[in-house]
Write a protein that holds these residues in place. Sequence first.
Motif, PDB file in Angstrom:
ATOM      1  N   ALA A 315      40.594 -14.385  14.932  1.00 29.68           N
ATOM      2  CA  ALA A 315      39.653 -14.759  13.832  1.00 29.68           C
ATOM      3  C   ALA A 315      38.492 -13.789  13.555  1.00 29.68           C
ATOM      4  N   TRP A 316      38.000 -13.764  12.532  1.00 31.57           N
ATOM      5  CA  TRP A 316      36.774 -12.628  12.499  1.00 31.57           C
ATOM      6  C   TRP A 316      35.571 -14.059  12.542  1.00 31.57           C
TER       7      TRP A 316
ATOM      8  N   GLU B  27      33.368  -1.922  22.256  1.00 31.75           N
ATOM      9  CA  GLU B  27      33.568  -3.101  23.065  1.00 31.75           C
ATOM     10  C   GLU B  27      32.906  -4.274  22.392  1.00 31.75           C
ATOM     11  N   LYS B  28      32.091  -4.306  21.565  1.00 37.73           N
ATOM     12  CA  LYS B  28      31.482  -5.251  20.930  1.00 37.73           C
ATOM     13  C   LYS B  28      32.422  -5.931  19.859  1.00 37.73           C
ATOM     14  N   ARG B  29      32.974  -5.093  19.082  1.00 40.51           N
ATOM     15  CA  ARG B  29      34.152  -5.394  17.994  1.00 40.51           C
ATOM     16  C   ARG B  29      35.353  -5.802  18.502  1.00 40.51           C
ATOM     17  N   ILE B  30      35.797  -5.299  19.578  1.00 42.14           N
ATOM     18  CA  ILE B  30      37.199  -5.538  20.266  1.00 42.14           C
ATOM     19  C   ILE B  30      36.881  -6.806  21.055  1.00 42.14           C
ATOM     20  N   GLY B  31      35.856  -6.881  21.606  1.00 43.21           N
ATOM     21  CA  GLY B  31      35.479  -8.251  22.465  1.00 43.21           C
ATOM     22  C   GLY B  31      35.727  -8.226  23.880  1.00 43.21           C
ATOM     23  N   GLU B  32      36.049  -6.976  24.304  1.00 42.26           N
ATOM     24  CA  GLU B  32      35.911  -6.875  25.827  1.00 42.26           C
ATOM     25  C   GLU B  32      35.700  -5.386  26.406  1.00 42.26           C
ATOM     26  N   SER B  33      35.634  -5.243  27.561  1.00 44.54           N
ATOM     27  CA  SER B  33      35.264  -3.706  28.000  1.00 44.54           C
ATOM     28  C   SER B  33      36.727  -2.993  28.096  1.00 44.54           C
ATOM     29  N   ILE B  34      36.476  -1.700  27.721  1.00 46.69           N
ATOM     30  CA  ILE B  34      37.652  -0.798  27.593  1.00 46.69           C
ATOM     31  C   ILE B  34      37.540   0.220  29.184  1.00 46.69           C
ATOM     32  N   GLU B  35      38.534   0.054  29.833  1.00 46.97           N
ATOM     33  CA  GLU B  35      38.445   0.963  31.050  1.00 46.97           C
ATOM     34  C   GLU B  35      39.641   1.733  31.028  1.00 46.97           C
ATOM     35  N   ILE B  36      39.319   3.024  31.157  1.00 47.10           N
ATOM     36  CA  ILE B  36      40.268   4.071  31.386  1.00 47.10           C
ATOM     37  C   ILE B  36      40.700   4.219  32.701  1.00 47.10           C
ATOM     38  N   SER B  37      42.036   3.680  32.929  1.00 53.89           N
ATOM     39  CA  SER B  37      42.413   3.707  34.312  1.00 53.89           C
ATOM     40  C   SER B  37      43.329   4.945  34.720  1.00 53.89           C
ATOM     41  N   TRP B  38      43.771   5.689  33.789  1.00 59.39           N
ATOM     42  CA  TRP B  38      44.540   6.667  33.846  1.00 59.39           C
ATOM     43  C   TRP B  38      44.450   7.765  32.892  1.00 59.39           C
ATOM     44  N   ASP B 306      43.659   0.498  16.537  1.00 57.25           N
ATOM     45  CA  ASP B 306      44.719   0.027  17.380  1.00 57.25           C
ATOM     46  C   ASP B 306      44.486  -0.836  18.581  1.00 57.25           C
ATOM     47  N   LEU B 307      43.298  -0.291  19.209  1.00 52.79           N
ATOM     48  CA  LEU B 307      43.012  -1.053  20.348  1.00 52.79           C
ATOM     49  C   LEU B 307      42.608  -2.465  20.038  1.00 52.79           C
ATOM     50  N   TYR B 308      41.810  -2.525  18.740  1.00 49.84           N
ATOM     51  CA  TYR B 308      41.148  -3.616  18.379  1.00 49.84           C
ATOM     52  C   TYR B 308      42.732  -4.585  18.118  1.00 49.84           C
ATOM     53  N   LYS B 309      43.514  -4.052  17.593  1.00 48.11           N
ATOM     54  CA  LYS B 309      44.791  -4.753  17.138  1.00 48.11           C
ATOM     55  C   LYS B 309      45.410  -5.245  18.367  1.00 48.11           C
ATOM     56  N   ILE B 310      45.708  -4.478  19.512  1.00 52.95           N
ATOM     57  CA  ILE B 310      46.449  -4.994  20.695  1.00 52.95           C
ATOM     58  C   ILE B 310      45.623  -6.367  21.111  1.00 52.95           C
ATOM     59  N   LYS B 311      44.159  -6.188  21.181  1.00 51.83           N
ATOM     60  CA  LYS B 311      43.426  -7.453  21.428  1.00 51.83           C
ATOM     61  C   LYS B 311      43.785  -8.432  20.516  1.00 51.83           C
ATOM     62  N   ASN B 312      43.666  -8.308  19.165  1.00 56.82           N
ATOM     63  CA  ASN B 312      43.530  -9.249  18.349  1.00 56.82           C
ATOM     64  C   ASN B 312      44.536  -9.702  17.144  1.00 56.82           C
ATOM     65  N   SER B 313      45.761  -8.613  17.278  1.00 54.21           N
ATOM     66  CA  SER B 313      46.662  -9.107  16.303  1.00 54.21           C
ATOM     67  C   SER B 313      48.095  -9.200  17.160  1.00 54.21           C
ATOM     68  N   ASN B 314      49.155  -9.794  16.371  1.00 56.32           N
ATOM     69  CA  ASN B 314      50.287  -9.688  17.117  1.00 56.32           C
ATOM     70  C   ASN B 314      51.015  -8.422  16.690  1.00 56.32           C
ATOM     71  N   ALA B 315      52.334  -8.306  17.199  1.00 54.62           N
ATOM     72  CA  ALA B 315      52.961  -6.891  17.202  1.00 54.62           C
ATOM     73  C   ALA B 315      53.536  -6.784  15.901  1.00 54.62           C
ATOM     74  N   TRP B 316      53.804  -5.451  15.511  1.00 53.95           N
ATOM     75  CA  TRP B 316      54.693  -5.094  14.493  1.00 53.95           C
ATOM     76  C   TRP B 316      55.874  -4.871  15.106  1.00 53.95           C
ATOM     77  N   TYR B 317      56.896  -5.082  14.527  1.00 51.68           N
ATOM     78  CA  TYR B 317      58.216  -4.350  14.946  1.00 51.68           C
ATOM     79  C   TYR B 317      58.987  -4.172  13.472  1.00 51.68           C
TER      80      TYR B 317
END
Lengths: 317, 317
Positions: A315-316, B27-38, B306-317
């Motif tokens: 959702a938005w 982070e506010k828009r995506i809804g979580e913090s982003i950590e660059i592990s590698w 695309d990071l927003y979509k990883i969190k908030n959308s389903n996949a594209w195939y």
Amino acid sequence: MKIAIIGIGTIGKGVLELLNKEKENIEKRIGESIEISWICDLKENINDIGDYNFTKDYKKILKDDSVETVIELIGGNTVAFEIAKDTLKNKKNLITANKYLLATKGKEVFKLAKENKVKIFFEGAIAGGTPIASSIYEGVFSGGIKQIRGILNGTSNYILSKMEEGYSYKDALKTAQKEGYAELDSTFDVKGIDTAHKISLLSYLIWDEFIDFEKISIKGIDFITDKDIKIAKTSGKRYKLIGEATKEDEAIKIVVKPVLIDKNDPLYNVNDAYNGIESYGKHLEKTFFSGKGAGALPTATSIIGDLYKIKNSNAWY
Amino acid sequence: MKIAIIGIGTIGKGVLELLNKEKENIEKRIGESIEISWICDLKENINDIGDYNFTKDYKKILKDDSVETVIELIGGNTVAFEIAKDTLKNKKNLITANKYLLATKGKEVFKLAKENKVKIFFEGAIAGGTPIASSIYEGVFSGGIKQIRGILNGTSNYILSKMEEGYSYKDALKTAQKEGYAELDSTFDVKGIDTAHKISLLSYLIWDEFIDFEKISIKGIDFITDKDIKIAKTSGKRYKLIGEATKEDEAIKIVVKPVLIDKNDPLYNVNDAYNGIESYGKHLEKTFFSGKGAGALPTATSIIGDLYKIKNSNAWY
């Protein structure tokens, strides 16, 4: 997915037409079949739309547990506001093309969606055939957007284009109505109010903040004369009704007014019932979107896009 | 969300810069913090990017169960293909800006994503700062799209614009490289191959079908002379490298070639490193998108989208 459509005017009929014509494509992309469980129109019995389950009483739809998503195409912010609230409280997703409702009651509507854990999408509310809302909200939000400006009302843009061709304001308005672009009451279109609703929503999508609608400076096209248009034409310019939102030093400013646009501006060639939006971001630089902003089918494509999002996005709020 | 970035060239550095500069907004828009592990780069040790967990061995990242999403920015379709396959097989989401990979190996990559139930997004692969892929795939897919055409390569467009200003082809190319638009090897840009990759991907997004890359007719800008540019200018036209995909009678045809564009075409004013795309749909009519198509930050905004979509959308195939 079982859906209901409330409000069968120009756009509602467009949605039915598109769901019929592109049924196979739409269901393939969305990933499931779309069933129209109910058609509701508050004012009249509709008999030219085909064989659907029709009701005048929208509450009947809300009692039907099988309906997952309601498409509200009534317009206005009174009855439509009640319908929106009832839909969300009954834990059904809401798709709406109603910019008036969202620009004035958006805070409450989005809050209800969140509280009830249902989805709300409104791509059809801004620039009919152009997916500007999701492009801004999901696509380029990290671009450091400082300003967004555009031609957001197809009817007034159509009138200005016709006046440049030599039509009087009155005749241009009549033609717009005949083409199905303008409603019979075009006050909101020509007085800049519809543009203000849309730029205010875009501003919210970018900066997560609603500006009091009363604080927006609004001037329409209804005072522009044939002579003004001619003088503009002679100097190689065009009047366009521009909605502009700017964020500077943490303050958002929104202005709607006719602006003389010159040939190097991408908005110069956005004519007739087309809309055009330019954003400027400090990381992104300029982005420009244009598409048909009035008429049944372009707006219907955005509403069908929202059906995709109901199924495939979160959702938005 | 724990992520890894593989490939720290111009775009990779842009992603790091944007994630730092716009951290709060993102982070506010995506809804979580982003950590660059590698951070991984295959060729060299990187020492000007700050304090990150660096490795030359991408397989180390795939063994780290906490990494949810891999951003592949290596380019090419050999090593990048192995990385893409390994990432998906290890049930990590993939974000890529690699049009070469997807235009030539997309079928296999999308299939692997589906089989492993992970997500893949690639907005950065086509028209850097313009969310054209999701606009087409999620937004206007029901518009009955018949044709899409556009300027899809920032480097060659920049060269053509500079040549119109009087630069020789060689000097224009050098300036493009200095500005960070062109890679040292610009063969794919000027020979139209990069444009072919992008228009082929757009065609897939619209019609769900890959055309054999060998069947695409491709002509670049490297045979255009100063004289050609001058003659075009005299007649009020501009050469643009256009990728065009058309579907007629169920057959998809893709052509890439320099085209003389006149002033009334919205692509005429798409200059320098900008990209512009026009689609035509039988229900939608014309839609036009334009934005910066080369340079680190505009493309990085699409990757963050695309990071927003990883969190908030389903996949594209």
